[in-house]
Motif scaffolding. Structure first.
Motif, short mmCIF file in Angstrom:
data_model
loop_
_atom_site.label_atom_id
_atom_site.label_comp_id
_atom_site.label_asym_id
_atom_site.label_seq_id
_atom_site.Cartn_x
_atom_site.Cartn_y
_atom_site.Cartn_z
N TRP A 194 0.83 -1.08 -0.01
CA TRP A 194 -0.02 -0.12 0.15
C TRP A 194 0.91 1.29 -0.01
CZ3 TRP A 194 -5.66 -0.19 1.36
CH2 TRP A 194 -5.99 -1.56 1.15
N GLU A 195 0.32 2.28 -0.61
CA GLU A 195 0.92 3.57 -0.42
C GLU A 195 0.24 4.41 0.76
OE1 GLU A 195 3.86 4.35 -1.82
OE2 GLU A 195 4.05 2.22 -2.66
N VAL A 196 1.17 4.94 1.60
CA VAL A 196 0.37 5.41 2.73
C VAL A 196 1.19 6.97 2.67
CG1 VAL A 196 0.13 5.57 4.88
CG2 VAL A 196 0.26 3.46 3.72
N VAL A 197 0.30 7.90 3.28
CA VAL A 197 0.67 9.34 3.76
C VAL A 197 0.26 9.73 4.97
CG1 VAL A 197 0.64 11.66 3.02
CG2 VAL A 197 0.66 10.10 1.13
N LEU A 198 1.52 10.10 5.71
CA LEU A 198 0.96 10.17 7.13
C LEU A 198 0.85 11.76 7.43
CD1 LEU A 198 3.48 7.91 8.99
CD2 LEU A 198 1.26 7.71 8.37
N GLY A 199 -0.04 12.26 8.40
CA GLY A 199 -0.44 13.82 8.57
C GLY A 199 -0.07 14.06 10.32
N ALA A 200 0.73 15.00 10.35
CA ALA A 200 1.06 15.30 11.88
C ALA A 200 0.21 16.44 12.19
CB ALA A 200 2.43 15.63 12.04
N ALA A 201 -1.21 16.15 12.58
CA ALA A 201 -2.11 17.01 13.06
C ALA A 201 -2.01 17.39 14.57
CB ALA A 201 -3.52 17.03 12.51
N ASP A 202 -1.13 16.81 15.38
CA ASP A 202 -1.13 17.08 16.79
C ASP A 202 -0.20 18.26 16.63
OD1 ASP A 202 -0.79 17.24 19.48
OD2 ASP A 202 -0.28 15.31 19.84
N THR A 203 -0.36 19.55 16.30
CA THR A 203 0.50 20.54 16.10
C THR A 203 0.92 21.16 17.32
OG1 THR A 203 -1.27 22.16 15.81
CG2 THR A 203 -0.58 20.76 13.93
N TYR A 204 0.26 20.98 18.61
CA TYR A 204 0.52 21.59 19.77
C TYR A 204 1.82 21.10 20.38
CZ TYR A 204 -4.07 23.79 18.92
OH TYR A 204 -5.03 24.07 18.35
N ALA A 248 -1.74 9.79 -5.51
CA ALA A 248 -2.21 8.30 -6.02
C ALA A 248 -1.91 7.55 -4.90
CB ALA A 248 -1.94 7.79 -7.19
N ALA A 249 -1.96 7.91 -3.58
CA ALA A 249 -1.72 6.87 -2.44
C ALA A 249 -2.99 6.26 -2.15
CB ALA A 249 -1.20 7.97 -1.17
N ASP A 250 -2.69 5.16 -1.49
CA ASP A 250 -4.14 4.46 -1.12
C ASP A 250 -4.53 5.14 0.26
OD1 ASP A 250 -3.76 2.27 -3.27
OD2 ASP A 250 -2.07 1.92 -2.07
N ILE A 251 -4.15 5.58 1.02
CA ILE A 251 -4.62 5.80 2.33
C ILE A 251 -3.82 7.02 3.06
CG2 ILE A 251 -3.08 4.09 3.63
CD1 ILE A 251 -5.39 3.56 5.53
N ALA A 252 -4.55 7.82 3.74
CA ALA A 252 -3.94 8.95 4.52
C ALA A 252 -4.42 8.69 5.93
CB ALA A 252 -4.50 10.32 3.98
N ILE A 253 -3.16 8.73 6.73
CA ILE A 253 -3.57 8.41 8.22
C ILE A 253 -3.05 9.85 8.95
CG2 ILE A 253 -3.13 6.92 10.27
CD1 ILE A 253 -1.96 4.98 8.59
#
Length: 367
Positions: A194-204, A248-253
């Motif tokens: 799978w192709e995955v992208v991560l998002g660091a939304a714990d910005t504090y 064209a990633a499969d999933i974003a976490i």
């Protein structure tokens, strides 16, 4: 095993052939990429490790990957790589199962008083019916009963509707293991091609962003980071989904903040993140991460988060570090939410689908 729909890759990746040229240009931007280099992303910096040339899938993965006639064009039906709880669940019993002490043992293991009474009574009843008297027979009886009570039809990850990218929001209090869970999940998916992208939304918390970046490297997955500490979490979430679409990633976490000081603020923040994501994609999962070592405190935390977030499933971490594994049973029963994933160690592969049978077997095994 569950089967999920993901993009065809390599020579069979039909979706890439039909992408607009501007999206292909983004996919080709290897190495360290800044927000200014990517169309439509202007407030987050993006770090992506170069990867070696695509390796051929292992024989095990090749056997697991099943392209079906029913799958939409450009997608394939696959299984995730198999992982086991192994010996990660602590047993409740020593040399022998004492029926007179069974109820007390279950209460001490955080099954809850009512549940402990029910299970103990049912085990005694079934033992009488079947004439089960030996230790092995009683352990098998208890294992089968727990397995039956833990099985649910909704314990699969929501990765089968083919509406890509799938988006996961990961919620939970700080210290429960959210970031570690995201890294392990990303690696597991990556192992399944799978192709995955991560998002660091714990910005504090700068430490949370840096920790997720470390796990992203281990999982060989790109990460969208806030431009500065305290940046808008919803903006990071939006840009994470945008990058997943562009590449064209499969999933974003997406990682989220774990503060519980004010439920209204948390609800407002999660609501804003949800609205930002849903401008571009459907949210497939909201996974609540719970630390099993917290015992009954885990229940109060879970209740607080289910009040403010549309939780779809629970991830139990640190199961190997507690003899109170019954809290998992109690959570699933009281919240009416499935346990979907479990973590049983610190290594990147110490992660698996929740298996009721494996869990029950671990609880009744001899120490």
């Amino acid at each position: 095993m569950f089967k999920f729909l993901k993009r065809l890759r390599g020579e069979k990746d039909l979706s890439v052939e039909s992408e607009p040229q501007e999206k292909l240009a983004v996919k080709e931007a290897a190495g360290n990429v800044t927000a200014s280099e990517l169309p439509g992303i202007d407030s987050a910096s993006i770090h992506e490790e170069k990867t070696q040339e695509a390796e051929q899938p292992s024989q095990a993965l090749a056997a697991a990957a099943l392209v079906t006639a029913q799958a939409p064009s450009g997608l394939e039906a696959v299984e995730l790589p198999s992982r086991s709880l192994g010996k990660g669940v602590r047993s409740l019993f020593g040399d022998a199962v004492d029926m007179d002490e069974l109820e007390d043992i279950l209460i001490l293991a955080d099954f809850g008083v009512e549940t402990a009474e029910e299970i103990a009574a049912q085990v005694k009843k079934e033992a009488g019916k079947q004439g089960a008297t030996t230790d092995a027979e009683l352990r098998l009886l208890l294992k089968d009963l727990l397995t039956e009570r833990l099985i649910r039809k909704d314990s699969s990850l929501n990765l089968e509707d083919g509406k890509l990218p799938y988006v996961f929001l990961v919620v939970g209090v700080n210290g429960a293991g959210k970031t570690t869970t995201i890294g392990k999940l990303a690696r597991w998916l990556k192992d399944g091609q799978w192709e995955v992208v991560l998002g660091a939304a714990d910005t504090y918390r700068a430490a949370a962003v840096d920790q997720l970046a470390t796990w992203a490297e281990r999982a060989e997955s790109p990460i969208v980071r806030p431009a500065k500490e305290g940046a808008d979490p919803a903006a990071v979430a939006y840009q994470t989904v945008e990058m997943a679409i562009n590449t064209a990633a499969d999933i974003a976490i997406i990682d989220t903040a774990g503060r519980l000081q004010n439920k209204k603020d948390l609800m407002d923040e999660l609501g804003k993140i949800r609205r930002a994501v849903e401008k571009q994609a459907k949210i497939s999962e909201v996974l609540l991460v719970i630390d099993a070592t917290n015992g009954q405190n885990a229940m109060s935390q879970a209740k607080a988060f289910t009040e403010v977030a549309d939780v779809t499933g629970i991830v139990m971490t640190k199961l190997d570090g507690t003899a109170k594994g019954g809290i998992l049973y109690a959570l699933q029963k009281e919240l009416n939410l499935p346990i979907k994933l479990v973590g049983v160690g610190e290594q990147i592969n110490d992660f698996a689908f929740f298996s009721p049978e494996e869990f029950a077997k671990g609880l009744v095994a001899k120490k």
